[in-house]
Design a protein around this motif. Structure first.
Motif, short mmCIF file in Angstrom:
data_model
loop_
_atom_site.label_atom_id
_atom_site.label_comp_id
_atom_site.label_asym_id
_atom_site.label_seq_id
_atom_site.Cartn_x
_atom_site.Cartn_y
_atom_site.Cartn_z
N ASN A 42 0.79 -1.13 0.01
CA ASN A 42 -0.08 0.00 -0.08
C ASN A 42 0.89 1.28 -0.12
O ASN A 42 1.10 1.87 1.05
N TRP A 44 2.15 4.85 -0.32
CA TRP A 44 1.54 6.28 -0.29
C TRP A 44 1.74 7.31 -1.47
O TRP A 44 2.57 6.87 -2.40
N CYS A 65 13.66 13.70 3.60
CA CYS A 65 13.91 13.42 4.92
C CYS A 65 13.97 11.99 5.35
O CYS A 65 13.76 11.30 4.44
N HIS A 66 14.35 11.74 6.28
CA HIS A 66 14.45 10.13 6.98
C HIS A 66 12.80 9.56 6.83
O HIS A 66 11.90 10.13 7.24
N GLY A 67 13.08 8.28 6.60
CA GLY A 67 11.83 7.35 6.80
C GLY A 67 10.63 7.66 6.17
O GLY A 67 9.41 7.80 6.77
N VAL A 68 10.70 8.07 4.93
CA VAL A 68 9.68 8.41 3.89
C VAL A 68 9.19 7.10 3.21
O VAL A 68 8.36 7.02 2.46
N GLY A 69 9.98 6.27 3.29
CA GLY A 69 9.76 4.89 2.49
C GLY A 69 10.57 4.88 1.17
O GLY A 69 10.24 4.43 0.14
N LYS A 70 11.94 5.63 1.02
CA LYS A 70 12.53 5.66 -0.24
C LYS A 70 13.08 4.31 -0.59
O LYS A 70 13.06 3.68 -1.72
N THR A 71 13.86 3.47 0.61
CA THR A 71 14.35 2.33 0.19
C THR A 71 13.41 1.18 0.00
O THR A 71 13.65 0.37 -0.95
N GLU A 107 14.70 -5.55 2.15
CA GLU A 107 13.35 -5.04 1.72
C GLU A 107 12.94 -6.01 0.41
O GLU A 107 11.88 -6.24 -0.08
N GLU A 165 20.66 5.72 -0.75
CA GLU A 165 21.68 6.46 -0.25
C GLU A 165 22.44 7.22 -1.18
O GLU A 165 23.80 7.10 -0.84
N ASN A 193 18.84 10.71 1.27
CA ASN A 193 18.63 12.08 1.84
C ASN A 193 19.72 13.02 1.05
O ASN A 193 20.93 12.86 0.68
N ARG A 230 0.64 5.79 9.81
CA ARG A 230 1.44 4.88 9.28
C ARG A 230 2.71 4.90 10.22
O ARG A 230 3.55 5.52 9.79
N TYR A 232 5.23 3.18 10.40
CA TYR A 232 6.71 2.78 10.08
C TYR A 232 7.44 4.12 9.35
O TYR A 232 8.31 4.02 9.26
N LEU A 233 6.50 5.28 9.14
CA LEU A 233 6.97 6.26 8.53
C LEU A 233 7.50 7.26 9.52
O LEU A 233 7.19 7.39 10.70
N1 LIG Z 1 4.02 1.90 1.89
C1 LIG Z 1 4.58 1.07 2.76
N2 LIG Z 1 3.77 0.11 3.37
C2 LIG Z 1 4.41 -0.44 4.46
N3 LIG Z 1 5.61 -0.34 4.83
C3 LIG Z 1 6.39 0.68 4.54
C4 LIG Z 1 5.93 1.39 3.37
N4 LIG Z 1 6.86 2.45 2.95
C5 LIG Z 1 7.70 2.30 3.86
N5 LIG Z 1 7.70 1.14 4.94
C6 LIG Z 1 8.41 0.80 6.07
O1 LIG Z 1 8.83 1.96 6.55
C7 LIG Z 1 10.08 1.89 7.25
C8 LIG Z 1 10.75 3.18 6.61
O2 LIG Z 1 10.98 3.06 5.24
P1 LIG Z 1 12.28 3.10 4.30
O3 LIG Z 1 13.45 2.43 5.21
O4 LIG Z 1 11.93 2.79 3.01
O5 LIG Z 1 12.19 4.64 4.38
P2 LIG Z 1 13.55 5.65 4.06
O6 LIG Z 1 13.28 6.85 3.29
O7 LIG Z 1 14.51 4.85 2.96
O8 LIG Z 1 14.35 5.99 5.27
P3 LIG Z 1 16.09 6.47 5.26
O9 LIG Z 1 15.85 8.01 5.20
O10 LIG Z 1 16.12 6.26 7.05
O11 LIG Z 1 16.87 5.69 4.61
C9 LIG Z 1 10.81 0.63 6.55
O12 LIG Z 1 10.51 -0.32 7.77
C10 LIG Z 1 9.76 0.16 5.38
O13 LIG Z 1 9.88 -1.08 5.33
#
Ligand SMILES: Nc1ncnc2c1ncn2[C@@H]1O[C@H](COP(=O)(O)OP(=O)(O)OP(=O)(O)O)[C@@H](O)[C@H]1O
Ligand SMILES: [Mg+2]
Length: 465
Positions: A42, A44, A65-71, A107, A165, A193, A230, A232-233
């Motif tokens: 799912n 975003w 920024c950090h933790g938006v689900g890039k990886t 991932e 990264e 980032n 959410r 995880y974000l």
């Molecule tokens: N749409 C989603 N549905 C479920 N889990 C998600 C989703 N997007 C991201 N995640 C989970 O959220 C967490 C953060 O995502 P991710 O590591 O991809 O972020 P990032 O932007 O790469 O962070 P960073 O800046 O720290 O590298 C991870 O555990 C990932 O599995």
């Protein structure tokens, strides 16, 4: 229950294969539908934008920024491209092998498991730690940036290069990746980032050739909703903590929270030039021995125990998953062997247990609590900042002779410093862990070691006076 006969089973499998083939034709057009249907995920809206951009454009750059689900998005892109383009190859990398194996490929492996489950009984290939193979010539692979030569020689009609990264990846890797872009069907996805101005990621971000998606923490679902929808974000609480620690007008806030490249350059406490100078500096403190340890605090962190001869690392021991009793016994045995002038240990958290046990065994221990007040509190935010800053001064004055291995070099040059309310502050271990993919334990142990050397020198001066 009566077993189905073989022709019937074959017929059923055939129709499943046909259905899946049709699905792939549809999924190829729209990666978002692939992610939703084939992986039951799912995304975003910004993740959707990046995926759709990749289907429509050759080059996509996703900074935030950090933790938006890039990886996570990068992992989806890898699977979509691989599965929806027969005979495709996907090359992936990140600044450290740890990031390749434990972030991006973690991932990818998780999403592959979902795909296998969803498309069973059709076999969807084999996934190894950093390789996903559908056929010998149809695969995705994780490569280490230590070996630019491995980037050469991939040929495929359809090729995708993914760099996670990307701000920390060198220009030689970018040059190797760029050599693939001459082919019409090659695509490139950069995620990361924002970093220093002038990095390859920054250049890509400024280039008109890239489709760009930039995300601030304030654009993300949790901040828009004002609560955690959410989990995880990135969360409002994290943003608030950063605001308090860094201040809204700091370069760190700009990069790590707003997802913007900083207007002025941001300095690491110890620069690569200082490290280069340390490689040729004389070790004037040779013969003074220090054992310095950074103790694992929780989870996957490692305990690092260094034996220093002057400022050189004579031995480096990395202990993973050991309790305080084991760690204390380990350091005790080292101390008996080397009879060091000082044993310096970060006694924060579980480190206190190691310090206590070592003292119980008759060792004199210099306990360092990096989170506590600095000895010059008007100048430094805490002892950690003070120790790193003073280490920087030693490097700058040519007082450090050090032949650091790659890991220690990277860790020493990673932490950034900044001024907050007139005091020097050094990026926290947790923030570095997010950025580096692991905790900079070797560098912290080394900085504690230099701290002990300075204390010994002061003691020596006092005795002579
Ligand atoms: N749409 C989603 N549905 C479920 N889990 C998600 C989703 N997007 C991201 N995640 C989970 O959220 C967490 C953060 O995502 P991710 O590591 O991809 O972020 P990032 O932007 O790469 O962070 P960073 O800046 O720290 O590298 C991870 O555990 C990932 O599995
Ligand atoms: Mg990431």
């Amino acid at each position: 229950m009566a077993r189905k006969n073989v022709p019937q089973e074959r017929h059923e499998l055939q129709s499943v294969v046909e259905r899946i083939k049709k699905s792939f034709a549809r999924w190829r057009q729209d990666p978002v539908v692939f992610v939703q249907e084939a992986l039951n995920a799912n995304p975003w809206e910004k993740q959707e934008e990046v995926l759709r951009a990749l289907a429509a454009h050759r080059r996509v750059c996703f900074v935030s920024c950090h933790g938006v689900g890039k990886t996570k998005t990068a992992a989806w892109a890898v699977l979509w491209f691989l599965y929806c383009h027969p005979g495709a190859k996907v090359i992936t990398t990140a600044p450290t092998w740890h990031q390749v194996e434990h972030q991006l490929w973690r991932e990818i492996r998780a999403e592959f498991a979902k795909l296998s489950e969803n498309l069973a009984p059709v076999k969807v290939g084999q996934c190894f730690t950093t390789r996903l193979e559908l056929a010998p010539d149809w695969f995705a692979v994780g490569l280490s940036t230590n070996e630019p030569e491995r980037f050469q020689g991939f040929h495929a009609e359809q090729l995708l290069v993914v760099i996670d990264e990307a701000g920390g990846v060198s220009s030689s890797i970018f040059a190797a990746a760029e050599s693939y872009m001459t082919s019409a069907h090659t695509k490139m996805l950069l995620v990361g980032n924002p970093t220093q101005p002038g990095t390859e990621l920054h250049k890509a971000f400024l280039s008109p050739d890239y489709y760009k998606v930039q995300v601030s923490a304030f654009d993300t679902p949790n901040l828009r909703a004002g609560n955690v929808v959410r989990p995880y974000l990135v969360t409002p609480a994290w943003v608030e903590e950063r605001r308090r620690e860094w201040g809204e007008d700091s370069a760190l806030f700009q990069m790590r929270v707003l997802g913007q490249f900083p207007s002025a350059s941001v300095d690491s406490v110890i620069t690569p030039a200082m490290l280069a100078a340390a490689r040729v500096a004389p070790n004037t403190r040779r013969g003074t021995r220090v054992i310095a340890a950074d103790i694992a605090r929780f989870g996957d962190d490692r305990t690092v125990v260094l034996v220093l001869d002057g400022t050189e690392v004579a031995e480096c021991h990395v202990l993973v998953g050991k309790d305080t009793m084991y760690t204390a016994a380990f350091i005790h045995i080292l101390a008996q062997r080397y009879k060091p002038d000082a044993i310096a240990i970060d006694g924060t958290g579980v480190g206190a247990g190691v310090v206590d046990r070592l003292r119980e065994m008759g060792n004199e221990v210099l306990e360092v609590n990096s989170a506590e007040r600095a000895s010059e509190p008007e100048q430094f935010a805490n002892l950690r900042a003070e120790m790193w800053w003073k280490a920087r001064e030693m490097f700058a004055q040519g007082l450090v002779s050090l032949n650091a291995d790659d890991e220690l070099s990277l860790e020493l040059t990673t932490p950034i410093y900044f001024l907050r309310l007139g005091r020097i502050q050094v990026e926290s271990k947790d923030d570095i862990k997010r950025r580096l993919g692991r905790s900079p334990d070797k560098a912290d142990a080394y900085v504690i070691g230099l701290h002990a050397l300075r204390q010994l020198a002061t003691l020596h001066r006092m005795r002579r006076a």
